[in-house]
Design a protein around this motif. Structure first.
Motif, PDB file in Angstrom:
ATOM      1  N   PRO A  29       6.559 -60.867-132.350  1.00  0.00           N
ATOM      2  CA  PRO A  29       6.454 -61.982-133.303  1.00  0.00           C
ATOM      3  C   PRO A  29       5.182 -62.797-133.121  1.00  0.00           C
ATOM      4  O   PRO A  29       4.651 -62.944-132.022  1.00  0.00           O
ATOM      5  N   LEU A  30       4.713 -63.322-134.246  1.00  0.00           N
ATOM      6  CA  LEU A  30       3.606 -64.267-134.229  1.00  0.00           C
ATOM      7  C   LEU A  30       4.068 -65.589-133.622  1.00  0.00           C
ATOM      8  O   LEU A  30       5.263 -65.891-133.611  1.00  0.00           O
ATOM      9  N   PRO A  31       3.138 -66.409-133.124  1.00  0.00           N
ATOM     10  CA  PRO A  31       3.506 -67.767-132.719  1.00  0.00           C
ATOM     11  C   PRO A  31       4.152 -68.515-133.893  1.00  0.00           C
ATOM     12  O   PRO A  31       3.864 -68.224-135.058  1.00  0.00           O
ATOM     13  N   VAL A  32       4.993 -69.465-133.581  1.00  0.00           N
ATOM     14  CA  VAL A  32       5.699 -70.223-134.619  1.00  0.00           C
ATOM     15  C   VAL A  32       4.703 -70.902-135.562  1.00  0.00           C
ATOM     16  O   VAL A  32       3.768 -71.569-135.115  1.00  0.00           O
ATOM     17  N   GLY A  33       4.902 -70.686-136.859  1.00  0.00           N
ATOM     18  CA  GLY A  33       4.054 -71.318-137.863  1.00  0.00           C
ATOM     19  C   GLY A  33       2.745 -70.621-138.131  1.00  0.00           C
ATOM     20  O   GLY A  33       1.958 -71.072-138.968  1.00  0.00           O
ATOM     21  N   ALA A  34       2.474 -69.499-137.448  1.00  0.00           N
ATOM     22  CA  ALA A  34       1.204 -68.788-137.592  1.00  0.00           C
ATOM     23  C   ALA A  34       1.240 -67.819-138.768  1.00  0.00           C
ATOM     24  O   ALA A  34       2.302 -67.478-139.303  1.00  0.00           O
TER      25      ALA A  34
ATOM     26  N   LEU B 103      -4.087 -66.771-137.840  1.00  0.00           N
ATOM     27  CA  LEU B 103      -4.329 -68.173-138.183  1.00  0.00           C
ATOM     28  C   LEU B 103      -3.224 -69.039-137.590  1.00  0.00           C
ATOM     29  O   LEU B 103      -2.033 -68.794-137.843  1.00  0.00           O
ATOM     30  N   LEU B 104      -3.622 -70.025-136.804  1.00  0.00           N
ATOM     31  CA  LEU B 104      -2.662 -70.877-136.095  1.00  0.00           C
ATOM     32  C   LEU B 104      -2.646 -72.283-136.686  1.00  0.00           C
ATOM     33  O   LEU B 104      -3.694 -72.799-137.102  1.00  0.00           O
ATOM     34  N   PRO B 105      -1.486 -72.935-136.700  1.00  0.00           N
ATOM     35  CA  PRO B 105      -1.433 -74.313-137.194  1.00  0.00           C
ATOM     36  C   PRO B 105      -2.051 -75.322-136.239  1.00  0.00           C
ATOM     37  O   PRO B 105      -2.422 -76.415-136.642  1.00  0.00           O
ATOM     38  N   GLN B 106      -2.167 -74.938-134.961  1.00  0.00           N
ATOM     39  CA  GLN B 106      -2.826 -75.792-133.969  1.00  0.00           C
ATOM     40  C   GLN B 106      -3.334 -74.900-132.837  1.00  0.00           C
ATOM     41  O   GLN B 106      -3.063 -73.706-132.814  1.00  0.00           O
TER      42      GLN B 106
ATOM     43  N   SER C  22      -0.784 -72.659-127.461  1.00  0.00           N
ATOM     44  CA  SER C  22      -0.209 -73.001-126.162  1.00  0.00           C
ATOM     45  C   SER C  22      -0.221 -71.748-125.295  1.00  0.00           C
ATOM     46  O   SER C  22      -0.492 -70.643-125.780  1.00  0.00           O
ATOM     47  N   PRO C  23       0.079 -71.868-123.992  1.00  0.00           N
ATOM     48  CA  PRO C  23       0.158 -70.664-123.148  1.00  0.00           C
ATOM     49  C   PRO C  23       1.160 -69.643-123.678  1.00  0.00           C
ATOM     50  O   PRO C  23       0.910 -68.432-123.607  1.00  0.00           O
ATOM     51  N   ILE C  24       2.272 -70.119-124.239  1.00  0.00           N
ATOM     52  CA  ILE C  24       3.264 -69.197-124.802  1.00  0.00           C
ATOM     53  C   ILE C  24       2.694 -68.495-126.029  1.00  0.00           C
ATOM     54  O   ILE C  24       2.870 -67.282-126.220  1.00  0.00           O
ATOM     55  N   ASP C  25       1.973 -69.250-126.871  1.00  0.00           N
ATOM     56  CA  ASP C  25       1.330 -68.653-128.048  1.00  0.00           C
ATOM     57  C   ASP C  25       0.310 -67.598-127.634  1.00  0.00           C
ATOM     58  O   ASP C  25       0.235 -66.517-128.223  1.00  0.00           O
TER      59      ASP C  25
END
Length: 257
Positions: free
Chosen positions: A53-58, A82-85, A88-91
């Motif tokens: 899975p992509l990072p949340v919101g990506a 593309l990331l919303p921010q 993070s290390p988890i992302d």
């Protein structure tokens, strides 16, 4: 993601690509093959993000030629995560797993990881990045972030500045190829008069809001219908040639050796 799932996805891609090439040998229409190869990879990537899975919101977006909807047999798969921010290390760990899986599938990704602010600053600094982002296309993840990205990039587009920058870039590229289309080993993509020069025209037209096809450019009054047909025929010939070079050599090769 298990090795078994990766193997299944890789084998499905390979088999689908072989079938697409076999069909191309029957109809010999380059756009059909390029679109089918793109669809195969689209489907594989959407399956992949279910397991990685992509990072949340990506958002996962296709850019460059792949974003345009064309994929040559041995071209890189250009992707934007593309990331919303800032990640993070988890992302970062999730992105690393996804990119590793892309390589395991044999897709040879050309990827970038950016926030919306990163995209704006990189596009302002590098016309190549701006051009690649101009042809972005949603693949997976947040549709709202993708719409925000498209709207923001359109607002930041300065058509006149883009025109000047692409013109300078084209002149520099022509100089690298001795400013002649009569090279003994011409590059069908990059040499003067080649496929890239045709793409530059369409990029400029798209940036100025005239559309991204020869028909649209003609309808805007910048070409006659006859000129548009001639340019499309030339484009199709170059695409066919580039496809055959990839298939003949079994790798990304655009030179007539």
């Amino acid at each position: 993601m298990t090795a078994e799932i990766l193997t299944q996805l890789r084998e499905r891609i390979q088999e689908s690509r072989r079938a697409a090439v076999a069909q191309f040998r029957e109809h010999e229409r380059p756009d059909i093959l390029l679109t089918e190869l793109r669809r195969i990879v689209d489907a594989a990537l959407r399956d992949l993000v279910k397991h990685c899975p992509l990072p949340v919101g990506a958002t996962l977006a296709a850019v460059g030629g792949y974003g345009r909807g064309e994929l040559y047999p041995h071209s890189d798969v250009d992707l934007l995560i593309l990331l919303p921010q800032a990640p993070s290390p988890i992302d970062a760990e999730a992105i690393q797993m996804l990119v590793a899986a892309l390589w395991d599938l044999g897709l040879e990704p050309g990827h970038s990881v950016r926030t919306l602010e990163d995209c704006i600053s990189e596009a302002d600094a590098d016309i190549t990045v701006q051009t690649a982002l101009l042809e972005s296309r949603w693949l997976a993840g947040s549709r709202s972030l993708m719409k925000q990205f498209e709207s923001t990039m359109q607002q930041h587009m300065d058509a006149a500045a883009f025109f000047q920058a692409k013109r300078v870039e084209m002149q520099q590229r022509h100089a690298r190829y001795q400013d002649t289309p009569y090279s003994l080993e011409p590059n069908c993509k990059e040499s003067p008069g080649g496929l890239r020069d045709l793409q530059v025209i369409l990029w400029m037209a798209r940036a100025a809001g005239f559309g991204g096809t020869w028909r649209a450019v003609a309808q805007a009054g910048l070409l006659t219908p006859s000129e548009a047909r001639d340019l499309r025929r030339a484009e199709q010939a170059f695409k066919r040639l580039r496809i055959e070079l990839h298939l003949l050599t079994g790798r990304r090769e655009d030179r007539l050796l």
